[in-house]
Design a protein around this motif. Structure first.
Motif, mmCIF file in Angstrom:
data_model
loop_
_atom_site.group_PDB
_atom_site.id
_atom_site.type_symbol
_atom_site.label_atom_id
_atom_site.label_comp_id
_atom_site.label_asym_id
_atom_site.label_seq_id
_atom_site.Cartn_x
_atom_site.Cartn_y
_atom_site.Cartn_z
ATOM 1 N N TRP A 22 0.785 -1.224 -0.023
ATOM 2 C CA TRP A 22 -0.033 -0.111 -0.090
ATOM 3 C C TRP A 22 0.866 1.149 -0.193
ATOM 4 N N GLU A 25 2.871 1.707 -3.232
ATOM 5 C CA GLU A 25 2.220 1.970 -4.253
ATOM 6 C C GLU A 25 1.728 3.760 -4.054
ATOM 7 N N ARG A 368 -1.483 -3.098 -8.621
ATOM 8 C CA ARG A 368 -1.686 -1.902 -9.270
ATOM 9 C C ARG A 368 -3.173 -2.369 -10.310
ATOM 10 N N ARG A 370 -4.886 -4.721 -10.450
ATOM 11 C CA ARG A 370 -6.295 -5.103 -9.562
ATOM 12 C C ARG A 370 -7.143 -3.889 -9.020
ATOM 13 N N GLU A 371 -6.184 -2.935 -8.620
ATOM 14 C CA GLU A 371 -7.035 -1.827 -8.264
ATOM 15 C C GLU A 371 -7.854 -1.097 -9.432
ATOM 16 N N ARG A 372 -7.007 -1.247 -10.413
ATOM 17 C CA ARG A 372 -7.727 -0.519 -11.596
ATOM 18 C C ARG A 372 -9.001 -1.410 -12.320
ATOM 19 N N ASP A 374 -10.659 -3.056 -10.337
ATOM 20 C CA ASP A 374 -11.828 -2.950 -9.330
ATOM 21 C C ASP A 374 -12.698 -1.609 -9.504
#
Lengths: 467, 467
Positions: A22, A25, A368, A370-372, A374
């Motif tokens: 975290w 990032e 990174r 995965r966040e995108r 989501d």
């Protein structure tokens, strides 16, 4: 600068798990978007750890990771500053989202590209420096067409760890990407009288065109919610098939265990070859990656993959593990084609694998992306209510299903007028099928992704209501 | 034993292309698995050729290849038998793999290699750093299969300045070295129905094997003191020829002006193609380099070259300028093969050309290699008095002619026992011709070169006196 002010990091937002990732990032984002400029000094690990109520080791580890990626440097005095080779230099300007004319650049949320701005330039350069400092001059001469031994050893370990593929280094063939592997296989199959090949429908447009170049014919076989329809495959009479079992392109389906068994039985029965394009297998977000099909029947499967989705397509580095019966002919064809891949990049890659840099890079990219993913899913649910989203368990793209009455090519043209380029599912189809949009989220920061999907929604919503 | 019974080879199974490789492979397998035992006699080339409906040259070449691999021996009477200590041939030995035993390192003064210890490592790394600091992330994606535009522009200038070749950047195709260019040309010629090619005899062994892989047949044409015998070429009926006009390998002859004119007239008359391997053209010591043949008839000549002799073979970077009529097909074949060369090394090379670094490097190499050539010539005159030395005007190697009664393969074996590896001229011959030794002086410091030549002299002198 104290820790709590630093980047407006909010101690209450720190997650309970994955704190290192975290923090790394957040720092990476700040360096990439210029919030932290070249030479900017970071807080001491002790200070930032106290302010964020984190263990000091967690902060130190985040700094270390970014240092290894080349984004930070540690100075003589022990301070940490932003390195002078920032990836932000490579970030393309945000294109206009409205009223795009032919002159204006389009925001392309289409193919399954990774975030190229995150290519670890400094780490790559360091690896090259290391290689140039230590390689003997014989390594600058004519090399083994099969690939540098050191890289084959490193890859054999990597494949065993990450893909369950267990092979000796002398069975790994280094190729010029997936295309390099596919063209060798297609030619060797042809030489042996197998001049046609089955492919997935829908399937990757690019690979289809490569096979189509080398083969007399290619035969489409439908993909359903379990993956390739193996009964359909058996009905074609083909003896070779190209398949993306880990994360089917474009549907995102993972080949089911039942279908895997059927596929290998088919290969045995027809004395056939399964070409496993291990597409996207690195990006599996919610579960452990599925094991490569190759692991189940190494003498029936040619396993091919590349670093195009983890590092960059421009490296043109991939690999091929083929059944023993084809191995020598493949190496010989590679020799006759170009004597093998350039040596220096091969050795640099070996260095990145051996040092664990590649693994760390992949972990950070996975997070990174995965966040995108989501964010993209959220935005699609908001902007395109009622449209099913598929293929989100892995990869760098997803598919939005459209109502049957819509023509996805027409929709794509309409979206393009809003300055956004997506791919119609039909572009990857051989035979007609339900409409959809292929949306690649890999390369785009979340705000840009949200904006693009909002624009797509605005372009399509009137049509959804028409029904 | 007659040809048709021999190994149950079925004439109807012989492939259309790569017949030599096919036959060599079958023989190698039979020797390895014991079907052909030690001492077994092979059919005469004439007999086997007739039974398999092959050209006799094809059978002879397969035998020769296995002889070079140590699997077969040619006896006094001209018969060919299985050698008595066959090396394990599980993987076919490829031409560029060396076989020096670990116990006794050989001093290899053979092939035309440059001094790899002088590879400008620091300059290369600087260029890479510069590229990584400035390249946009789109340059890390999928690139132009024809090559990076920036490199093509830089090369077009380089070729105009150094070789008199005047082309626009959009006609330059970046290839994976000379082999990459040659394999593309051979395949495109085949696609157009030109499935055979003339080559120089003697000529470079490596290129001959590559062409032999892709073509049905290759036809040797003699080289004399003026270069390729163009009248002989016209008599073959071939429509394509591979030639090294700047510094013929291995004889070192420069194609005479008269022969150049004849060659281009021939190409015009038969609607043919001259493949100009611009081998060694950079190393012309005593006069200005001869202009490329391409300059005289750009629509009849495919000009190919690489940086293997100026930088390093391991870079796998070369170029191809082809007649307009073939250009698009060549680029398309490159796309289908591997999507083109890796981007970063291309950009680094462009940087080295633009900054003048490559030119300076070449000047210093040329000086160094000339000194070595002079030292080699002196040493040969001392150690091998009476032997003519040829091909010294340019390049990285020279040829020592031996008295007619000597067998250069035998001499090479004898010299090898003294720990020195040279190439017999006969290794590069298709048809028998006068004996000689190919000595490469490029990679060796002067004292080592002098020592090696002294040893060669000591090994040979007793034989010279025998006459």
């Amino acid at each position: 600068m104290t820790g709590s002010d630093f980047l407006q990091l909010d101690p209450s937002q720190t997650p309970r798990n994955g704190r290192t990732a975290w923090l790394a990032e957040r720092l990476r984002a700040a360096i990439t978007d210029g919030t932290l400029g070249v030479g900017a000094r970071l807080p001491a690990t002790r200070v930032l750890a106290a302010d964020l109520s984190m263990a000091r080791g967690t902060v130190a580890e985040a700094y270390k990771r970014l240092t290894e990626e080349g984004l930070l440097v540690t100075n003589q005095g022990g301070g940490t500053t932003v390195a002078d080779l920032p990836v932000s230099a490579a970030t393309p300007p945000l294109p206009h989202l409205r009223e795009a004319s032919p002159e204006q650049p389009l925001l392309e949320v289409s193919s399954g590209m990774p975030d190229l701005t995150s290519f670890p330039r400094a780490a790559w350069l360091r690896a090259e420096r290391q290689v140039l400092a230590t390689a003997g001059s014989e390594e600058l001469g004519y090399a083994d067409p099969q690939g540098a031994h050191r890289l084959r050893v490193a890859l054999a370990g990597w494949l065993a760890r990450s893909r369950g593929v267990s092979v000796a280094a002398d069975r790994v063939i280094i190729t010029a990407g997936v295309t390099g592997a596919l063209s060798l296989l297609a030619q060797v199959l042809r030489d042996r009288g197998v001049a046609t090949c089955a492919i997935e429908d829908p399937g990757a447009d690019g690979n289809r065109r490569i096979l189509d170049y080398w083969m007399d014919d290619i035969t489409p076989v439908p993909v359903d919610e379990h993956g390739l329809d193996v009964t359909g495959l058996a009905g074609t009479g083909e003896r070779a098939v190209l398949i993306t079992p880990a994360h089917q392109f474009p549907t995102g389906v993972v080949l089911s265990p039942q279908r895997r068994r059927e596929l290998l039985t088919w290969a045995q029965e027809v004395d056939g070859l399964v070409i496993e394009d291990d597409y996207d297998s690195e990006y599996r977000y919610d579960r452990t990656p599925v094991r490569a099909v190759h692991a189940g029947a190494p003498e029936r499967v040619a396993h091919i993959s590349s670093l195009s989705k983890v590092l960059a397509p421009a490296l043109r580095l991939g690999w091929l593990i083929a059944p023993q019966a084809l191995h020598d002919e493949l190496v010989r064809k590679r020799w006759a084609t170009d004597l093998g891949s350039p040596a220096l990049p091969q050795l640099a890659l070996a260095q990145l694998i051996e040092s664990g840099t590649l693994e760390r890079h992949l972990r950070s990219l996975r997070l990174r992306h995965r966040e995108r993913r989501d964010a993209a899913v959220d935005a699609i649910e908001r902007s395109l209510p009622g449209c099913a989203i598929e293929g989100i368990a892995a990869g760098l793209h997803l598919v939005v299903r459209l109502p049957e009455h819509l023509d996805d090519a027409e929709i794509t043209a309409r979206v393009r007028q809003a300055g956004i380029q997506v791919q119609p599912l039909s572009q990857h189809r051989f035979n007609p099928g339900p409409p959809g949009l292929v949306i690649g989220y890999g390369p785009h920061p979340i705000p840009r992704l949200q904006q693009a999907i909002k624009s797509i929604g605005e372009a399509i919503r009137p049509l959804l209501r028409q029904r």
